[in-house]
Scaffold this motif. Structure first.
Motif, PDB file in Angstrom:
ATOM      1  N   TYR A  78       0.830  -1.215   0.000  1.00 14.59           N
ATOM      2  CA  TYR A  78       0.000   0.000   0.000  1.00 14.59           C
ATOM      3  C   TYR A  78       0.861   1.260   0.000  1.00 14.59           C
ATOM      4  O   TYR A  78       0.635   2.191  -0.791  1.00 14.59           O
ATOM      5  CB  TYR A  78      -0.937  -0.041   1.207  1.00 14.59           C
ATOM      6  CG  TYR A  78      -1.324   1.302   1.765  1.00 14.59           C
ATOM      7  CD1 TYR A  78      -2.134   2.179   1.055  1.00 14.59           C
ATOM      8  CD2 TYR A  78      -0.858   1.701   3.024  1.00 14.59           C
ATOM      9  CE1 TYR A  78      -2.480   3.423   1.573  1.00 14.59           C
ATOM     10  CE2 TYR A  78      -1.198   2.932   3.548  1.00 14.59           C
ATOM     11  CZ  TYR A  78      -2.008   3.794   2.821  1.00 14.59           C
ATOM     12  OH  TYR A  78      -2.337   5.019   3.334  1.00 14.59           O
ATOM     13  N   ALA A  79       1.866   1.321   0.874  1.00 17.62           N
ATOM     14  CA  ALA A  79       2.711   2.512   0.972  1.00 17.62           C
ATOM     15  C   ALA A  79       3.476   2.755  -0.319  1.00 17.62           C
ATOM     16  O   ALA A  79       3.573   3.894  -0.797  1.00 17.62           O
ATOM     17  CB  ALA A  79       3.684   2.372   2.147  1.00 17.62           C
ATOM     18  N   ALA A  80       4.022   1.689  -0.901  1.00 15.79           N
ATOM     19  CA  ALA A  80       4.780   1.824  -2.148  1.00 15.79           C
ATOM     20  C   ALA A  80       3.874   2.290  -3.280  1.00 15.79           C
ATOM     21  O   ALA A  80       4.236   3.178  -4.067  1.00 15.79           O
ATOM     22  CB  ALA A  80       5.438   0.497  -2.506  1.00 15.79           C
ATOM     23  N   GLY A  81       2.688   1.704  -3.381  1.00 12.69           N
ATOM     24  CA  GLY A  81       1.766   2.078  -4.445  1.00 12.69           C
ATOM     25  C   GLY A  81       1.235   3.488  -4.292  1.00 12.69           C
ATOM     26  O   GLY A  81       1.206   4.262  -5.257  1.00 12.69           O
ATOM     27  N   TYR A  82       0.839   3.842  -3.079  1.00 10.94           N
ATOM     28  CA  TYR A  82       0.258   5.168  -2.852  1.00 10.94           C
ATOM     29  C   TYR A  82       1.285   6.273  -3.100  1.00 10.94           C
ATOM     30  O   TYR A  82       0.981   7.297  -3.718  1.00 10.94           O
ATOM     31  CB  TYR A  82      -0.288   5.246  -1.425  1.00 10.94           C
ATOM     32  CG  TYR A  82      -1.022   6.518  -1.111  1.00 10.94           C
ATOM     33  CD1 TYR A  82      -1.937   7.073  -2.006  1.00 10.94           C
ATOM     34  CD2 TYR A  82      -0.805   7.184   0.096  1.00 10.94           C
ATOM     35  CE1 TYR A  82      -2.616   8.240  -1.710  1.00 10.94           C
ATOM     36  CE2 TYR A  82      -1.489   8.352   0.399  1.00 10.94           C
ATOM     37  CZ  TYR A  82      -2.386   8.878  -0.506  1.00 10.94           C
ATOM     38  OH  TYR A  82      -3.056  10.037  -0.218  1.00 10.94           O
ATOM     39  N   CYS A 111      -5.794   6.095  -3.300  1.00  9.55           N
ATOM     40  CA  CYS A 111      -5.371   7.019  -4.355  1.00  9.55           C
ATOM     41  C   CYS A 111      -6.523   7.908  -4.817  1.00  9.55           C
ATOM     42  O   CYS A 111      -6.317   9.073  -5.179  1.00  9.55           O
ATOM     43  CB  CYS A 111      -4.817   6.248  -5.547  1.00  9.55           C
ATOM     44  SG  CYS A 111      -3.262   5.384  -5.230  1.00  9.55           S
ATOM     45  N   ALA A 112      -7.733   7.363  -4.811  1.00 10.19           N
ATOM     46  CA  ALA A 112      -8.908   8.114  -5.265  1.00 10.19           C
ATOM     47  C   ALA A 112      -9.499   9.000  -4.181  1.00 10.19           C
ATOM     48  O   ALA A 112     -10.530   9.651  -4.395  1.00 10.19           O
ATOM     49  CB  ALA A 112      -9.974   7.151  -5.780  1.00 10.19           C
ATOM     50  N   GLY A 113      -8.842   9.040  -3.013  1.00 10.99           N
ATOM     51  CA  GLY A 113      -9.299   9.928  -1.949  1.00 10.99           C
ATOM     52  C   GLY A 113     -10.497   9.428  -1.171  1.00 10.99           C
ATOM     53  O   GLY A 113     -11.176  10.213  -0.502  1.00 10.99           O
ATOM     54  N   CYS A 114     -10.776   8.114  -1.228  1.00  8.76           N
ATOM     55  CA  CYS A 114     -11.936   7.570  -0.512  1.00  8.76           C
ATOM     56  C   CYS A 114     -11.691   7.440   0.988  1.00  8.76           C
ATOM     57  O   CYS A 114     -12.651   7.333   1.759  1.00  8.76           O
ATOM     58  CB  CYS A 114     -12.305   6.203  -1.087  1.00  8.76           C
ATOM     59  SG  CYS A 114     -12.814   6.249  -2.818  1.00  8.76           S
ATOM     60  N   LEU A 292       1.573   1.051 -10.848  1.00 13.64           N
ATOM     61  CA  LEU A 292       2.273   1.450  -9.641  1.00 13.64           C
ATOM     62  C   LEU A 292       3.122   0.299  -9.107  1.00 13.64           C
ATOM     63  O   LEU A 292       2.864  -0.858  -9.383  1.00 13.64           O
ATOM     64  CB  LEU A 292       1.266   1.874  -8.566  1.00 13.64           C
ATOM     65  CG  LEU A 292       0.267   2.984  -8.930  1.00 13.64           C
ATOM     66  CD1 LEU A 292      -0.601   3.311  -7.721  1.00 13.64           C
ATOM     67  CD2 LEU A 292       0.969   4.229  -9.450  1.00 13.64           C
ATOM     68  N   GLY A 293       4.139   0.648  -8.304  1.00 13.61           N
ATOM     69  CA  GLY A 293       4.928  -0.358  -7.623  1.00 13.61           C
ATOM     70  C   GLY A 293       4.219  -0.792  -6.350  1.00 13.61           C
ATOM     71  O   GLY A 293       3.106  -0.337  -6.066  1.00 13.61           O
ATOM     72  N   PRO A 294       4.838  -1.699  -5.583  1.00 19.89           N
ATOM     73  CA  PRO A 294       6.195  -2.201  -5.760  1.00 19.89           C
ATOM     74  C   PRO A 294       6.282  -3.266  -6.844  1.00 19.89           C
ATOM     75  O   PRO A 294       5.281  -3.910  -7.175  1.00 19.89           O
ATOM     76  CB  PRO A 294       6.528  -2.789  -4.389  1.00 19.89           C
ATOM     77  CG  PRO A 294       5.195  -3.260  -3.866  1.00 19.89           C
ATOM     78  CD  PRO A 294       4.205  -2.231  -4.354  1.00 19.89           C
ATOM     79  N   GLY A 295       7.474  -3.455  -7.366  1.00 14.20           N
ATOM     80  CA  GLY A 295       7.693  -4.474  -8.373  1.00 14.20           C
ATOM     81  C   GLY A 295       7.103  -4.099  -9.718  1.00 14.20           C
ATOM     82  O   GLY A 295       6.548  -3.011  -9.908  1.00 14.20           O
TER      83      GLY A 295
END
Length: 352
Positions: A78-82, A111-114, A292-295
């Protein structure tokens, strides 16, 4: 002129040994905004008496028992993607929609602010704990051949096992060219033993995974629905495409409906990632797809989903690879340094 983009968030199992240190290394590149978000996530994790994302990401050695522990892995993913999402160069890209695979739906919601950062960090951690405590197992089997063309033989094999273990083995994720199957441990073991091996790798049991996206997650769903009320949910500021291919637009999405889907249907029913990608490109016609990451593991499944619907004439692994050889690839993975540079503008002549 800005290019439009569909953003795709990865699911479980995407923070692996090669990703160790990746979050910390990006903080220096992406600036104060990303650093502040990581600090917020770390503060919540510390309050929950869990290892912080920074502690986990900066460990000297990758330890499977630590980094693949469900709540730790979920927080890292979550942290990597956000933070990757926050690093997208908005002067170059207009994000027109967001989707994700499995756990990536939670990242997409953030990401969408929900959700606030506090809520998303707590919810991601808690959902990992709840679902990891569930029964069963999960494994993956191909549905396409080496050129990413549909294989009637492989599909028939999967259908045969689903029929043989009806009620105990289910389609968990429709993942591009792969079927992710889940169910009781006994059913998964029997199906794995019965399925002919492909590429000396499949059927592949996914270590540490329970029967995600099946009815075996009902108790986890019920607990989550009770713990996380609709008042914590907000309508998205950017359209979302969920694991049914349903589009959520900010002006019509209700917090109650998002709450019910996210903690109900999404937890206990098949997650159709293939359909999500296909609906998203048809509905929003993005100039690019940003992963998005990770990976960088999402690339194959996204390409296979596009090939299945012959998007922009893509009909095989060969044609997709040729499309990616252009100076500005259609699919941009932020897990690949050269493509990440095209997305963030850091170190890329094309985005200056």
């Amino acid at each position: 002129m800005k290019k439009t983009a569909l953003v795709v968030c990865p699911g479980r199992g995407t923070y692996n040994k090669p990703e160790l240190g990746s979050i910390s290394s990006k903080i220096a590149e992406d600036g104060a905004k990303v650093r502040d978000i990581i600090h917020q996530i770390d503060a919540v994790r510390a309050e929950l008496d869990c290892p912080t994302v920074t502690e986990l990401d900066q460990m000297d050695l990758y330890k499977s028992r630590v980094h693949q522990s469900p709540d730790n892995a979920a927080a890292l993913i979550y942290a990597a993607g956000y933070t990757d999402f926050l690093a997208i160069n908005r002067d170059e890209y207009d994000v027109v929609a967001i989707t994700g695979n499995s756990m990536g739906w939670y990242t997409a919601m953030a990401c969408a602010g929900c959700w606030s950062v506090d809520t998303s960090t707590r919810l991601v951690t808690n959902m990992a704990q709840l679902t990891a405590g569930g029964a069963g197992a999960q494994f993956i089997y191909p549905l396409v051949d080496g050129n990413w063309q549909p294989s009637a033989e492989y599909r028939a094999r999967v259908a045969e096992q689903l029929a043989a273990h009806q009620g105990d083995l289910m389609m968990s994720i429709n993942y591009g060219g792969y079927a992710v199957l889940a169910g009781t441990t006994a059913a998964c073991e029997a199906a794995i033993a019965a399925l002919p091996m492909v590429d000396e790798r499949f059927p592949l049991l996914l270590p540490g995974h329970a029967a995600f996206h099946t009815s075996l997650m009902s108790e986890a769903s019920e607990a989550a629905l009770e713990r996380w009320p609709p008042v914590l949910f907000k309508a998205p500021h950017t359209p979302l495409v969920d694991g049914r291919g349903h589009c959520w637009s900010g002006h019509i999405a209700s917090a109650e409906a998002l709450h019910g889907y996210t903690l109900g249907h999404q937890v206990t029913q098949t997650y159709d990632f293939t359909r999500a990608i296909q609906v998203a490109v048809k509905e929003y016609a993005p100039d690019h797809i940003i992963l998005l990451g990770p990976g960088s593991g999402l690339g194959g499944a996204v390409a296979q989903a596009l090939i299945q619907c012959n998007w922009q004439g893509l009909d095989s692994k060969e044609s997709f690879s040729a499309r990616q050889q252009r100076p500005h690839p259609y699919v941009l993975s932020m897990g690949l340094p050269e493509q990440r540079a095209l997305v963030t503008g850091h170190g890329s002549e094309n985005n200056k």
